[in-house]
Design a protein around this motif. Structure first.
Motif, PDB file in Angstrom:
ATOM      1  N   GLY A 265       0.810  -1.212   0.000  1.00  0.00           N
ATOM      2  CA  GLY A 265       0.000   0.000   0.000  1.00  0.00           C
ATOM      3  C   GLY A 265       0.842   1.261   0.000  1.00  0.00           C
ATOM      4  N   MET A 266       0.143   2.389   0.033  1.00  0.00           N
ATOM      5  CA  MET A 266       0.800   3.676   0.084  1.00  0.00           C
ATOM      6  C   MET A 266       0.106   4.538   1.136  1.00  0.00           C
ATOM      7  SD  MET A 266       1.266   6.541  -2.920  1.00  0.00           S
ATOM      8  CE  MET A 266       2.272   5.439  -3.906  1.00  0.00           C
ATOM      9  N   LYS A 267       0.893   5.091   2.055  1.00  0.00           N
ATOM     10  CA  LYS A 267       0.344   5.978   3.075  1.00  0.00           C
ATOM     11  C   LYS A 267       0.076   7.334   2.435  1.00  0.00           C
ATOM     12  CE  LYS A 267       1.335   7.852   7.639  1.00  0.00           C
ATOM     13  NZ  LYS A 267       1.193   9.240   7.242  1.00  0.00           N
ATOM     14  N   VAL A 268      -1.135   7.849   2.668  1.00  0.00           N
ATOM     15  CA  VAL A 268      -1.510   9.160   2.133  1.00  0.00           C
ATOM     16  C   VAL A 268      -1.901  10.079   3.290  1.00  0.00           C
ATOM     17  CG1 VAL A 268      -2.217   8.263  -0.113  1.00  0.00           C
ATOM     18  CG2 VAL A 268      -3.902   8.398   1.730  1.00  0.00           C
ATOM     19  N   ASN A 269      -1.839  11.364   3.055  1.00  0.00           N
ATOM     20  CA  ASN A 269      -2.073  12.336   4.123  1.00  0.00           C
ATOM     21  C   ASN A 269      -3.505  12.833   4.222  1.00  0.00           C
ATOM     22  OD1 ASN A 269       0.636  12.270   4.924  1.00  0.00           O
ATOM     23  ND2 ASN A 269       1.194  13.724   3.342  1.00  0.00           N
ATOM     24  N   SER A 270      -4.397  12.296   3.409  1.00  0.00           N
ATOM     25  CA  SER A 270      -5.781  12.757   3.413  1.00  0.00           C
ATOM     26  C   SER A 270      -6.726  11.569   3.284  1.00  0.00           C
ATOM     27  CB  SER A 270      -5.991  13.720   2.241  1.00  0.00           C
ATOM     28  OG  SER A 270      -7.358  14.005   2.064  1.00  0.00           O
ATOM     29  N   ASP A 271      -7.895  11.687   3.907  1.00  0.00           N
ATOM     30  CA  ASP A 271      -8.918  10.649   3.765  1.00  0.00           C
ATOM     31  C   ASP A 271      -9.522  10.663   2.367  1.00  0.00           C
ATOM     32  OD1 ASP A 271      -8.438  10.203   6.421  1.00  0.00           O
ATOM     33  OD2 ASP A 271     -10.404  10.848   7.120  1.00  0.00           O
ATOM     34  N   LYS A 272      -9.447  11.800   1.695  1.00  0.00           N
ATOM     35  CA  LYS A 272     -10.033  11.919   0.356  1.00  0.00           C
ATOM     36  C   LYS A 272      -9.267  10.996  -0.591  1.00  0.00           C
ATOM     37  CE  LYS A 272     -11.544  15.217  -3.056  1.00  0.00           C
ATOM     38  NZ  LYS A 272     -11.665  16.617  -3.421  1.00  0.00           N
ATOM     39  N   GLY A 273      -9.967  10.053  -1.162  1.00  0.00           N
ATOM     40  CA  GLY A 273      -9.344   9.092  -2.068  1.00  0.00           C
ATOM     41  C   GLY A 273      -8.684   7.920  -1.375  1.00  0.00           C
ATOM     42  N   ALA A 274      -8.685   7.913  -0.037  1.00  0.00           N
ATOM     43  CA  ALA A 274      -8.084   6.788   0.693  1.00  0.00           C
ATOM     44  C   ALA A 274      -8.996   5.569   0.598  1.00  0.00           C
ATOM     45  CB  ALA A 274      -7.852   7.163   2.152  1.00  0.00           C
ATOM     46  N   ASP A 275      -8.396   4.413   0.382  1.00  0.00           N
ATOM     47  CA  ASP A 275      -9.155   3.162   0.368  1.00  0.00           C
ATOM     48  C   ASP A 275      -9.451   2.685   1.785  1.00  0.00           C
ATOM     49  OD1 ASP A 275      -9.086   2.662  -2.545  1.00  0.00           O
ATOM     50  OD2 ASP A 275      -6.919   2.582  -2.196  1.00  0.00           O
ATOM     51  N   LEU A 276      -8.621   3.101   2.733  1.00  0.00           N
ATOM     52  CA  LEU A 276      -8.792   2.698   4.123  1.00  0.00           C
ATOM     53  C   LEU A 276      -8.355   3.838   5.028  1.00  0.00           C
ATOM     54  CD1 LEU A 276      -9.328   0.419   6.285  1.00  0.00           C
ATOM     55  CD2 LEU A 276      -6.877  -0.056   6.137  1.00  0.00           C
ATOM     56  N   VAL A 277      -9.143   4.097   6.049  1.00  0.00           N
ATOM     57  CA  VAL A 277      -8.763   5.030   7.103  1.00  0.00           C
ATOM     58  C   VAL A 277      -8.387   4.163   8.302  1.00  0.00           C
ATOM     59  CG1 VAL A 277      -9.523   6.889   8.610  1.00  0.00           C
ATOM     60  CG2 VAL A 277     -10.300   6.825   6.228  1.00  0.00           C
ATOM     61  N   PHE A 278      -7.111   4.160   8.648  1.00  0.00           N
ATOM     62  CA  PHE A 278      -6.618   3.339   9.751  1.00  0.00           C
ATOM     63  C   PHE A 278      -6.514   4.222  10.987  1.00  0.00           C
ATOM     64  CE2 PHE A 278      -2.949   0.989  11.829  1.00  0.00           C
ATOM     65  CZ  PHE A 278      -3.751  -0.026  12.304  1.00  0.00           C
ATOM     66  N   MET A 279      -7.235   3.850  12.039  1.00  0.00           N
ATOM     67  CA  MET A 279      -7.286   4.644  13.260  1.00  0.00           C
ATOM     68  C   MET A 279      -6.596   3.875  14.376  1.00  0.00           C
ATOM     69  SD  MET A 279     -11.046   6.230  12.808  1.00  0.00           S
ATOM     70  CE  MET A 279     -10.740   7.986  12.767  1.00  0.00           C
ATOM     71  N   VAL A 280      -5.626   4.528  15.010  1.00  0.00           N
ATOM     72  CA  VAL A 280      -4.788   3.870  16.005  1.00  0.00           C
ATOM     73  C   VAL A 280      -5.051   4.460  17.387  1.00  0.00           C
ATOM     74  CG1 VAL A 280      -2.424   3.246  16.616  1.00  0.00           C
ATOM     75  CG2 VAL A 280      -3.042   3.556  14.210  1.00  0.00           C
ATOM     76  N   ASN A 281      -5.467   3.595  18.308  1.00  0.00           N
ATOM     77  CA  ASN A 281      -5.744   4.016  19.677  1.00  0.00           C
ATOM     78  C   ASN A 281      -4.476   3.878  20.500  1.00  0.00           C
ATOM     79  OD1 ASN A 281      -7.158   4.872  21.903  1.00  0.00           O
ATOM     80  ND2 ASN A 281      -8.049   2.873  22.335  1.00  0.00           N
ATOM     81  N   THR A 282      -4.034   4.993  21.068  1.00  0.00           N
ATOM     82  CA  THR A 282      -2.848   5.015  21.921  1.00  0.00           C
ATOM     83  C   THR A 282      -3.205   5.695  23.236  1.00  0.00           C
ATOM     84  OG1 THR A 282      -2.169   7.101  20.924  1.00  0.00           O
ATOM     85  CG2 THR A 282      -1.205   5.094  19.996  1.00  0.00           C
TER      86      THR A 282
END
Length: 152
Positions: free
Chosen positions: A88-105
């Motif tokens: 995959g490729m990390k992108v800086n925006s949700d627009k056009g993202a195939d997945l929004v990965f949310m990390v709980n810390t």
């Protein structure tokens, strides 16, 4: 002085050994218990010719700069490498993202071992904020994945 874990020490030695291979042929992360899933995902993405775009969000507080006890490097580095390893490729925006990965810390960036007796669920403001952040993304019809690094 940083106290490195054994996993991180071994990883640094391997990184040094494979340093001239380039990042298309060699990547490593500490504490990668899920390597089978990452490699299977890479194989499927390669077979389908997909390069998934992944946007990453972290809980409030230390967030992306949380250093897991097993790693001795910020979680943002490990996650970026996992995304790359999966094809995959990390992108800086949700627009056009195939997945929004949310990390709980944890807000203060503390982590511990998963089997530690102190590792108990304690609701707090940071967890509630994180759940609301996830809910907002789901309500916006985004494809959401969740990673929980809030150990301890």
């Amino acid at each position: 002085m940083l106290k490195y874990s054994q996993t991180n020490k071994e990883r640094r030695a391997l990184d040094n050994y494979g340093s001239d291979l380039g990042e298309l042929k060699y990547q490593s992360v500490a504490g990668i218990d899920e390597i089978g899933y990452v490699l299977l995902t890479r194989a499927v993405n390669n077979l389908q010719g997909d390069i998934p775009f992944v946007s990453v969000h972290y809980a409030k507080g230390t967030g992306e700069n949380t250093i897991p006890a097993y790693s001795n490097e910020p979680i943002k580095n490990s996650i970026a490498t996992h995304i790359k390893m999966a094809g995959g490729m990390k992108v800086n925006s949700d627009k056009g993202a195939d997945l929004v990965f949310m990390v709980n810390t944890n807000f203060d960036g503390t982590t511990g071992a998963a089997n530690d007796l102190n590792n108990v669920y304690i609701p707090n403001e940071n967890i509630i904020d994180f759940v609301n952040m996830v809910d907002e993304a789901v309500q916006a019809n985004k494809k959401v994945g969740i990673g929980d690094l809030r150990i301890w």
